[in-house]
Motif scaffolding. Structure first.
Motif: not given
Length: 374
Positions: A279, A315, A325, A334-335, A352
């Motif tokens: 991340f 990410l 994110w 989170i996408e 995460a």
């Protein structure tokens, strides 16, 4: 161009090819993203030649992704004791650097700031820029000033000039640092500026040499082309430095035939080396420091970390940009850009949770998977 230089270029053009995946793993290794490093926060900042610091939190997230045992205080402490500073340097953007680097990199990239002033020349008609620099230095060294305060004070000296142009010219002419508590984790403060020399209690230093800076860039971002290094720094006409260094470097080419330079002893891991999820903060230099960014950003995902004026945090999955994110309220959302396997999803969730434990140990956040941004 001499015959020997032409011959060297001919050899490079037919040299070993590094695939996109090979470049990805080499760059991740040097960016401390294949495995967490035991380096201290300041050693990492030095190795990475600074961290993007447009906002307060990104440098902390950047190191949380890279270092073993990192805590926010590991970076806030050096900022507070002035062994690190936030200053406009590479690509005319704010970076967090060691104090030593701030004093040598800023003069190296000064030509970029000089070019920037020319964009505001209409608002500076009749302004003696040398005198402007002297007046502005006196102002910010008397006490740190916000940009608003600087505009007002300079406008008193040049009432017919554009106030914003005056302040920008001062910021371009002088190595202005953001004084603390701005930049400290968990603290809030507006941007106030003074000169690096005044803040650090040290005189200005000679500019870093282009050749040494190329070597540092390759150590942190290589293998790379001349254009890559120019994209990272904002400087132009760097070919001469690479040619001087050519006898000390290895040369490769990417899958498009672009010549790449590298340090002989730098790591170039097997392309199959596992790359765990990471991340990263918005504007992380990993994504901004090459002319050809496909070593990290698949063509299908280009431009997907921003929408209008909103920038999202990237990410990485398997070493490449695979989603974004955000922390929204009490959740880290989170996408991903495509469906993750169960194993990948588990790895992302674990990473995460680890990131939140490092950066927000006293707060409770849910971890959610949201819809991909259109």
């Amino acid at each position: 161009m001499t015959k020997s230089t032409k011959a060297a270029k001919a050899v490079a053009a037919t040299g070993p090819v590094l695939t996109t995946r090979a470049l990805n793993r080499a760059t991740l290794d040097r960016q401390l993203l294949l495995r967490r490093s035991p380096l201290s926060a300041m050693a990492a900042v030095e190795h990475l030649v600074g961290l993007q610091a447009q906002e307060v939190k990104p440098p902390y997230y950047a190191l949380a992704a890279r270092l073993d045992g990192f805590t926010p205080e590991d970076l806030a402490g050096p900022l507070a004791d002035r062994s690190a500073v936030r200053i406009v340097t590479l690509r005319s953007t704010i970076h967090l650097h060691t104090a030593d680097d701030s004093l040598t990199l800023r003069p190296l990239v000064q030509p970029v700031r000089d070019r920037e002033v020319k964009l505001f020349r209409k608002g500076l008609v009749g302004v003696d820029l040398d005198r402007l620099a002297v007046v502005a230095r006196d102002l910010v060294e008397a006490e740190p000033r916000t940009m608003k305060q600087l505009r007002e004070a300079l406008s008193a000296e040049w009432p017919d000039a554009d106030p914003q142009s005056l302040a920008i010219a001062a910021r371009c002419a002088l190595p202005l640092v953001q004084v603390t508590p701005r930049g400290l984790w968990g603290r809030s403060a507006q941007v106030s500026l003074t000169t690096a020399e005044h803040w650090l209690g040290r005189p200005a230093e000679p500019a870093a040499s282009p050749d040494d800076t190329v070597l540092r860039y390759l150590a942190a971002f290589g293998p790379a082309s001349v254009r890559d290094m120019q994209t990272w720094s904002g400087l132009t006409r760097m070919r001469a430095a690479f040619e001087r260094l050519r006898p000390r470097l290895l040369t490769f080419q990417d899958e498009n035939g672009v010549e790449l330079f590298d340090l002989p002893d730098a790591p170039r891991p097997d392309p199959g080396t596992p790359a765990p999820p990471r991340f990263l903060p918005e504007f992380d230099n990993l994504l901004l420091s090459h002319a050809d960014r496909t070593r990290v950003i698949p063509p299908a995902n280009r431009g997907r970390t921003w929408q209008a004026n909103t920038f999202y945090c990237p990410l990485l999955v398997d070493g490449f940009l695979a989603g974004v994110w955000r922390i929204l309220g009490d959740a880290l959302v989170i996408e991903p850009f495509s469906t993750l396997t169960k194993a990948r999803r588990r790895e992302v969730t674990e990473e995460a949770a680890r990131m939140l434990q490092v950066t927000h140990p006293e707060e409770a956040y849910d971890i959610r998977f949201g819809t991909v941004i259109a």
